[in-house]
Design an enzyme around this catalytic site. Sequence first.
Site, PDB file in Angstrom:
ATOM      1  N   HIS A 129       6.002   1.435   7.011  1.00  0.00           N
ATOM      2  CA  HIS A 129       5.090   0.855   7.991  1.00  0.00           C
ATOM      3  C   HIS A 129       5.679  -0.347   8.733  1.00  0.00           C
ATOM      4  O   HIS A 129       4.948  -1.231   9.171  1.00  0.00           O
ATOM      5  CB  HIS A 129       3.765   0.456   7.339  1.00  0.00           C
ATOM      6  CG  HIS A 129       2.953   1.624   6.865  1.00  0.00           C
ATOM      7  ND1 HIS A 129       3.143   2.190   5.619  1.00  0.00           N
ATOM      8  CD2 HIS A 129       1.969   2.347   7.448  1.00  0.00           C
ATOM      9  CE1 HIS A 129       2.293   3.201   5.464  1.00  0.00           C
ATOM     10  NE2 HIS A 129       1.577   3.327   6.577  1.00  0.00           N
ATOM     11  N   SER A 149       1.117   7.917   3.678  1.00  0.00           N
ATOM     12  CA  SER A 149       0.229   6.764   3.798  1.00  0.00           C
ATOM     13  C   SER A 149      -1.089   7.081   3.080  1.00  0.00           C
ATOM     14  O   SER A 149      -1.086   7.323   1.880  1.00  0.00           O
ATOM     15  CB  SER A 149       0.014   6.424   5.279  1.00  0.00           C
ATOM     16  OG  SER A 149      -0.541   5.152   5.432  1.00  0.00           O
ATOM     17  N   GLU A 173       5.173   3.868  -3.419  1.00  0.00           N
ATOM     18  CA  GLU A 173       5.965   3.390  -2.286  1.00  0.00           C
ATOM     19  C   GLU A 173       7.431   3.785  -2.463  1.00  0.00           C
ATOM     20  O   GLU A 173       8.039   3.569  -3.500  1.00  0.00           O
ATOM     21  CB  GLU A 173       5.845   1.862  -2.171  1.00  0.00           C
ATOM     22  CG  GLU A 173       6.728   1.219  -1.124  1.00  0.00           C
ATOM     23  CD  GLU A 173       6.356   1.564   0.302  1.00  0.00           C
ATOM     24  OE1 GLU A 173       7.171   1.282   1.200  1.00  0.00           O
ATOM     25  OE2 GLU A 173       5.245   2.090   0.528  1.00  0.00           O
TER      26      GLU A 173
END
Length: 1068
Positions: free
Chosen positions: A756, A974, A1032
Site C-alpha cells: 500500500h 488487502s 503481510e
Amino acid sequence: MLSLLIIRATQFAITSFRCESTIYRYCAKYYYIGFHNHKDLIGVKEFCGKHYILKIIHYHMKAYYMYPDIRGDLISFTSDDDVWLLSLKDMKPLRITSGLGVSTRPKISPSGRKVAFSVIWLKSGKQGGDIYVVEDGQARRVTYFGSRNSRVAGWISEDEIIVITDFHTPFIQWTEAYKVNVNNGKTEKLPFGMLSNIVIKDDIIVIARGYQDLPNWKGYKGGTKGELWISSDGGKTFEKFVSLDGNVSWPMIVRERVYFLSDHEGVGNLYSVDLKGKDLRRHTNFTDYYCRNASSDGKRIVFQNAGDIYLYDPEKDSLTKLDINLPTDRKKKQPKFVNVMEYMNEAVVNGNYIALVSRGKVFLMRPWDGPSVQLGKKQGVKYRQIQVLPNGDVIGVNDEDKLVILGKDGSEKVINKDFSRIERVKVSPDGKKVLLSNNKLELWVYEIDNDNARLIDKSEYDLILEFDWHPNAEWFAYAFPEGYYTQSIKLAHIDGKVVRITTPYGYDFSPSFDPDGRYLYFLAARHLDPTNDKVIFNLSFQRVVKPYLVVLGNYYSPFNQPLDEANSNDKNVIIEGIEDRVVPFPIEEENYVQIAGAKNNKIFLFSYPIRGLRSQTGDVFGRLEVYDLENKAKELYADNVSSFSLSSDKSKILLILKDSLRLFDVNVKPDFNSTGRKGGVIDLSRVKVYVEPEKEWRQMLRETWKLMKQNYWNEERLKNWDSILPKYERLLDRISTRFELSDVIQEMQGETRTSHSYETAYDYDTPEPLSVGGLGAEFEYDESNKCYKITKIYVGDSTNENERSPLRDPGVQLNVGDCIKNIDGEDANGNIYSHLINKDQVILDVITADGKNKRVTVKVLKDERFLIYRYWVEKNREYVHEKSKGRLGYIHIPDMMYQGFAEFYRLFMSEFHREGLVVDVRFNRGGFVSGLLLEKLLLKRVGYDYPRNGKPIPMPYFSSPKVLVGITNEHAGSDGDIFSFLFKKYKLGVLIGRRTWGGVVGIRPRYRLVDKTYISQPEFAVNFEDVGFGIENYGVDPDIVVEIKPDDYVNNRDTQLDTAIELALKQL
C-alpha cells in the site's frame, strides 16, 4: 539539435535555423556562440537587437534511461518520454519518436528496422494507452485496446509482435497475450490464459506469472510474486519451472539457459537456471538499486539500474555500464504556466483580502480589483492550511511542517516549533493565536506574540480535525474522537481548561460559533431513525445528521423565546450546566457534513446528496442551505458547491464551485446567473501560476519521503529512513519528465518493503486520451468476404447500464455469424477497433449469416469491462448450477468496496436458498466491507418457516446454507486477504485456490502532492491472534492448493471452480 533557453525572451519568431560550425541565425542576424570542451554553451551577446542572458546548458548530458532492449549492436530505450536508438559501435543515441505521449518498453524487430513500443496517456486524471511501431522515422498506431495496461513482449517475426494486455478480460490483473500484425493491426489471442510475460524459442515457451516490475514494493514475497512456467512441446503442456522466495521476472532464453531478475536474496539481480529449472546462478551483485526491466536478443542481456543501462554478455560473463550522453532539450522540464482553478485546493477570505493556494503557491489579492501577489517562496514549495490575518498577512504551513507568516511585503517568518505533521490550522479572530492539530492526534494552541505553545488535548483514536474560535478569542470548541466510531464536542479555554459538552455516545462534529458569541453550533449523528432497505432484509440509517446549538450563557434558546423579554447580549461563557443547554434545530435530519454560523443570525448547512457510491467518480459537489435563526426558515443558498468558508468576522462567504470562485455577503442572496461583482465572480485571470518543474519535483520527492517518515505504522522499521532521501535525490538531476519522477518516487517508496505504498499521478503532460468504443463482441476477419465476422457476443444483464452488447440493442439485433463490412462508410479492414476511436455512435453495414445486407446504427460502449465481467460471472454461475443440478449457488465478490458489496447481495438474493454456495473472491481488489459480508455468511440456516402456500422460507431470513466452499487466488488482496483468512478462521468452509496477495497494512487516503498526485503511507498493520503480522508480505494459504495451468486455459478448464463444486457436492 541544440536548444537555447532564452531568459525573458518570450515573444519572438525564429525565421531560420542554420548551422555553420558555431554560427546560428536568428531573426535574420548571425551570432557567434562559444563552446567549452565541445559540450557546454557559454554565452551569446545579442539577440534580435537586444541583450539577453543565456542560461548555460549541456548539449550532451546524463539522462534517466528506462526499458532497454537489444538486437545485435542496436540498443533501444526510453528517456524524456520518447524512444531512442543507439548503436554500440558509436554510442550516439538518436531520438526516434516525439510527443506521442509517454513512450515505454520498446522492442526492436529482428531486422533492426522497426521498433514496437507502448504509449501511455495521462491528462488531468484521464488515462489510456496502446501499441505503436516506428519504421523509417514514421510512428503509427497498431492496436486499439485503449488500455494503459498494454505492452510489447517481443517480436515473433518481422511482421508480428506479442502484446500483453488486459483487453477483454474481466479484471485489470488478468492479462493475456495477443499476436498482432504490425502491418494491418489484426490481432489473434494466444491460448495460454493469464500471464504477465512470454518468451518463445522454437518449441520452448516460458511464461511468467505475477509481478514483472514492482518498484514500490521491494522484497515482495506474497502470493502474486513472479514465477515461471515452461513448455517443451510448443504449449501443449506446462510445468512450474522457477518459483523462489522472492519476485521472479523478465524471463529470457539465452542459449540453453533461462535468465531472469529476482530479489529473493534481498536486492534485484540477474540470475539464470538451466532448462530443467536447476543450477541456479547469480550473475550480478548490485546492493543499492534494483536491476529492472531486463531484455535480450537471445545472445546478450540489457537491464536498467538507477537510471543507467547495463549490458551483460553471458558468453564472456562480463557486465558493462553503457556510457550514454543524450542530446535532448528536456522540453517537459521547462517552466510553464498552469490553470489556477484546476490546481486550487484552498481559498479563504478575511477583511479586504482573498488568499488562495494553487499548485502549492500562495496568492493574495483584493476581491474585485488590483493585482494578485504571490507570497513566500516562488518555486519548489508547498504551502497549505492558509489563513488571512487581520493585517492582510497570511499564516500557513510550509514544506517543513512549520507555521509561517507570509507578509504582503514579501517577507516570510518561520515559527521554528516542531508540531510534527500539522493537519489543520485555525487562527483566532484577533489574529494572535492559532489552533492546530497534528498526525499524533494532538490539539495545540500557539500564541503568536509570545511564541508560546500549549498542548490542549490528545486522542487515542483519530485525528482532531474540526475546531472553531469563540469571537472573544479566549474560548474554542473542537470535535474530539472518543472511540473508534464516537466523537464528542469539547469546549476549552486558552488557559487549558477543557469541558466536555456532549456525551461520548454519538458522533458529533463540525463545531462553529455564532459570531455574536451566544451559541455554539454543531452537527450530530445521534437521532437514529432506521428505514427499511429496499433490496435486502435489513434496516439502515440514511438520514441521521441533525444540527444542534449550545446556549453559552444564562438565557433562552432561540427556539423558545419568552413573550416579552429580549434575549441577553451577554457574551460570557457559563460552564456550569452547559451540557443541559444543548438544543436540536427544529428541522429534519439530513446528510449534513458542515455547519457554519454567520452574521445576522444566518447559519449555513452543507450536505451531500444521498446517492449510490458504486459509480461515483471524480469530485463530489454538495448543496448549501442557509437557516435564518430569526424567522426559523431554511432555504437553498447554492447548489453544486465543492466547498465554502467564512471570513473571520463571518460576514462574507467564499464559495469554491466547479469552475469558479465566488464571494458574497452573507445577507445577500447570490445571483449565479450574473457575471463580475454582481455574480460574486472572482477574476482568477489575475493569478498566474508559474511552475518550474525541476524545483517542484524535488519538493514532491521530499514531501513523499517526509510523509512516509511521519506516518509509517512502525517507527522502528524506518530507523534508517534518513539515508533513503539522498539515495534518490541524486537521481533527480537526470530525470526530464513527470513520468520519470513517478518512477523515482515509487522506487523510494519501495524501500519500506511494505504494501500500500502508492503513487498515483494526475497528469503526465501528454495529449488527452481518446476512448476506443466497444461493441461487446469478438471478431475474426473473413478474407473471402472482406469483413469482420462476429464470433462471440458477450451476454451480460440487459437491464444494467454497460452490461449488454450494443449489437443486441433493440433495432440492431445482430447475431454470431453476421459480418461487418463497413463502419461509417469505410471498409472495415485492418483493425476493426481503429474505426471506433472517439466515437459515440457508428453506422454498420452488415452481411447477415443468411447473406442479406443490413444497415444498423449502434451506440458503442465507452467501457466494456462491466459487460465482460458480468459475462464471466454469469457463465460461472450457469456452470455451477449445471454441474450441481441446481443444488449449489455461486457468488463472486470483485472487491471489498461498493461494487463488491453490491455484487455480493445481487447474487446472494438469488442463490442463498440453495443447499450450498461457492463463494469466489479471486481477483478481489480489497477495500473495507469484508466484515459486513462475513456477517451474512456467518448467519447459518437452522430451520424453515412454512407458509400455507408456497415454498418454505429459510430461517433466519436470508441465512446462509450450511455448506460453503471458498475460492481465492494470488490476485485477492488487502481486504480480500482478510476475507480469505477469516473464511478459514470462522470455519465457514474449505478454502481452495492459491495463496493470496499478502498486503494488509492499511492506508488513510488523504494526501496529494502539489500536482494532485495521490500518495499513501502504510499506517495500520493488521495483527491476528493466530498469525500475528504474518499475512503481510506472505498472504493466506488455502486449505487446498489448486493451480490453473497454462494448458488448462488452452483446454478451457477452470480447475479451481471444478474442485470447489466437487468438494461442495461431497459435503452435501
